[in-house]
Design an enzyme around this catalytic site. Sequence first.
Site, PDB file in Angstrom:
ATOM      1  N   ASP A   6       0.868  -1.175   0.000  1.00 38.83           N
ATOM      2  CA  ASP A   6       0.000   0.000   0.000  1.00 38.83           C
ATOM      3  C   ASP A   6       0.914   1.236   0.000  1.00 38.83           C
ATOM      4  O   ASP A   6       2.138   1.139   0.107  1.00 38.83           O
ATOM      5  CB  ASP A   6      -0.964  -0.027   1.195  1.00 38.83           C
ATOM      6  CG  ASP A   6      -2.196   0.842   0.920  1.00 38.83           C
ATOM      7  OD1 ASP A   6      -2.134   1.705   0.010  1.00 38.83           O
ATOM      8  OD2 ASP A   6      -3.215   0.691   1.613  1.00 38.83           O
TER       9      ASP A   6
HETATM   10  C1  BGC Z   1      -5.072   3.162   0.255  1.00 40.53           C
HETATM   11  C2  BGC Z   1      -5.245   2.136  -0.837  1.00 40.53           C
HETATM   12  C3  BGC Z   1      -5.109   2.787  -2.174  1.00 40.53           C
HETATM   13  C4  BGC Z   1      -3.760   3.466  -2.235  1.00 40.53           C
HETATM   14  C5  BGC Z   1      -3.485   4.106  -3.563  1.00 40.53           C
HETATM   15  C6  BGC Z   1      -3.829   4.003   0.075  1.00 40.53           C
HETATM   16  O1  BGC Z   1      -3.790   5.068   0.953  1.00 40.53           O
HETATM   17  O2  BGC Z   1      -5.041   2.507   1.503  1.00 40.53           O
HETATM   18  O3  BGC Z   1      -6.496   1.516  -0.718  1.00 40.53           O
HETATM   19  O4  BGC Z   1      -5.280   1.848  -3.199  1.00 40.53           O
HETATM   20  O5  BGC Z   1      -3.712   4.457  -1.244  1.00 40.53           O
HETATM   21  O6  BGC Z   1      -4.288   5.175  -3.788  1.00 40.53           O
END
Ligand code: BGC
Length: 716
Positions: free
Chosen positions: A263
């Site tokens: 993530d």
């Molecule tokens: C979130 C993810 C997301 C990623 C990219 C993160 O902060 O937890 O779910 O896909 O950002 O945007």
Amino acid sequence: MEEQKLYHLLEKMTLEEKVNQLVQIPASAFEKSGVDTGDVEERKYTQRQISQAGSIIGMVGAENVRRIQKHHMENHPHHIPMLFMMDVIHGFRTIFPIPLGQGASFHPELVERCAKAAAREASSSGVHVTFAPMSDLVRDARWGRVMEATGEDPYLNSIMTRAMIRGFQGGCDIDYQHVAACTKHFAAYGAPQGGRDYNNVELSEHSLREYYLPAYKAGIQEGCKLMMTSFNSLNGVPATANPWLMKKILREEFEFEGVLISDWRAIEELITHGIAENERDAAYLAIESGVDIDMASHCYADHLEELVTSGILEERVIDEAVFRVLKLKNVLGLFENPYRGADPSEESRIFLNNNQRALSREAARESFVLLKNDILEKKLPILPLSGCRKTVFLGPYVESQKLHSSWALMGREKDAVSISQALYEKKKGEELHFHIIKNMNENSVQEIREADAVVLCIGEDRMQSGEAASRGDICVPEQQLSLLRRLYEINSNIISVVFSGRPLDLREVSEKSKAVLAVWLPGTEGGNALLDVLYGNYNPSGKLPMSFPYCTGQIPVFYNHYSTGRPCLKENTPYRSCYLDIPNAPLYPFGYGLSYTKFLLSPTTLSHAVMKGEKDIITASVIVKNEGHVTGTEIVQMYIRDRKGKTIRPVKELKGFQRVQLAPGEEQIVEFAITEEMLRYHSPDGVMRSENGKFTVWIDNSSDTRGEGVEFCLEK
Ligand code: BGC
């Protein structure tokens, strides 16, 4: 490209080039037009890192993508195309209801169509991979990201995960109108302590396997091409550096062969978690635990190469990860056509076109859940409204176009149809007596007093749910409650329409309203969809995918909890698992939702009462009858309880559901097959297996099942 050629390509690459395939750079490192979905570090990537990067997050727009890809290919030593990834969560430009609302539809085929339509828009705009579906099971409505989940049930989550993946990917060969799906967040991100985002998760392996893992596994079985790690720690080990989760479970047990991406900056966060000394250490822990791509941090970019040259990390580990990335590019057809679906003329043809809007309207209608609908003096329920009767509309959502969640990154408010716009549009074609009240003054009080019905449109703001939007008290905002109290004194024929990204504490709203309709964040066509339902052009059929608690203090409250030694029974003995001041039951349970018609379900019957061996199938059935005056759809649900196991078992579990549409007076037999596989659970020796003994089945229209159910035995 043939797989053999990918090996040749890998052989030709330098270590630096390989490492850069594992680096995902935020769009803003390229240019300002990108959308960043997290904090971007001030430190810049080097020009070499940028020109060799394997992927980019947050850059969309057919022209942008084509231009950047062209430049990238020309400058890359092996002309390897870049992957463009983006969160397409509930629509791209046309926005569909939030995933929690889609869960409420209990309509996987519709959910699949929404994902497909979103993929179509996104791919025309240059997106190759979406970071969806979010398959995290959720039980704590304080957590802001429950809006991105499909609810509290592993079976429903698994079905919806699969539907979304089918829609996004369109099959094994992902053509240019589809995108690769990334199931997230592995694992158990939906269980943060106290419902606070990013918080630690403490969960027994038993509960993890029983409730939380099935939906991710379903995603893998459906063929999702990527999986994302989660921010949280699980039982003391951050998920992003957790070899047990990612190697043992994900790769070995679930046989996931796709790309595992971290993530946003989650690798770097291993330092703040306190398990890595520095970025180099973090990079080592993550790659050794199986993370292929580093999203938005500098750990891999700056340290993997040195970790290999200094003999700490085997180059083979890098090669395996890079090969998975190259395979993904190949599956997407990027070696043949690095621009894939990116096409400005397609964008303008598809974005928000009539079909897309019609689907958004259909999905929104099906996501609404009618929680209450009182009968008035004339024996008619307050809903649906009739156009010729005088209705006033008021509350902050009447004119609002904020009908998207904070995750509708490309959705634009101006494209959404508000309730007031929908009302004026509807009035053009038919008799409609309504009045919109903007401020409560003397004139409006008179208007309200004389109205046949008062539609109060309230709820959370869209920024009150989503990432980093946990709430300690999930009430409707106080100002809106004051408005409700005032109205109640003037005219009690109140219909509350509640917008939210989560279950809310609706005690007072429910007490003071004759009807309550939960509409989530309905998306682009929200206003039109709402009028379809309020005025009876569409009969609501949604069911809650997550329990609405009685109050915040009751959380977590969910229907499929384990049995206890001292359950809260009706007889009021003191030594019971009950609260002194509130009920144990939620205000509105999972699977609950009303219709404008009345369905009668007969008692459940079974084809036979003993399941002999693993091949035997018992058929459970009910007769469902529409006893009302309008056509409607009932979501018929089957729940099973295992009466005795080697571990405690849930008091009931959803094992099947069917949508049944019936005309007035019509009836239908609804059948469910009960198989031995459905009866398996994670037994203490770590194996999924069923055990001989008694089981109870209920077929009903909510998890609040009536009566004792019917019993059968398993005899293997
Ligand atoms: C979130 C993810 C997301 C990623 C990219 C993160 O902060 O937890 O779910 O896909 O950002 O945007």
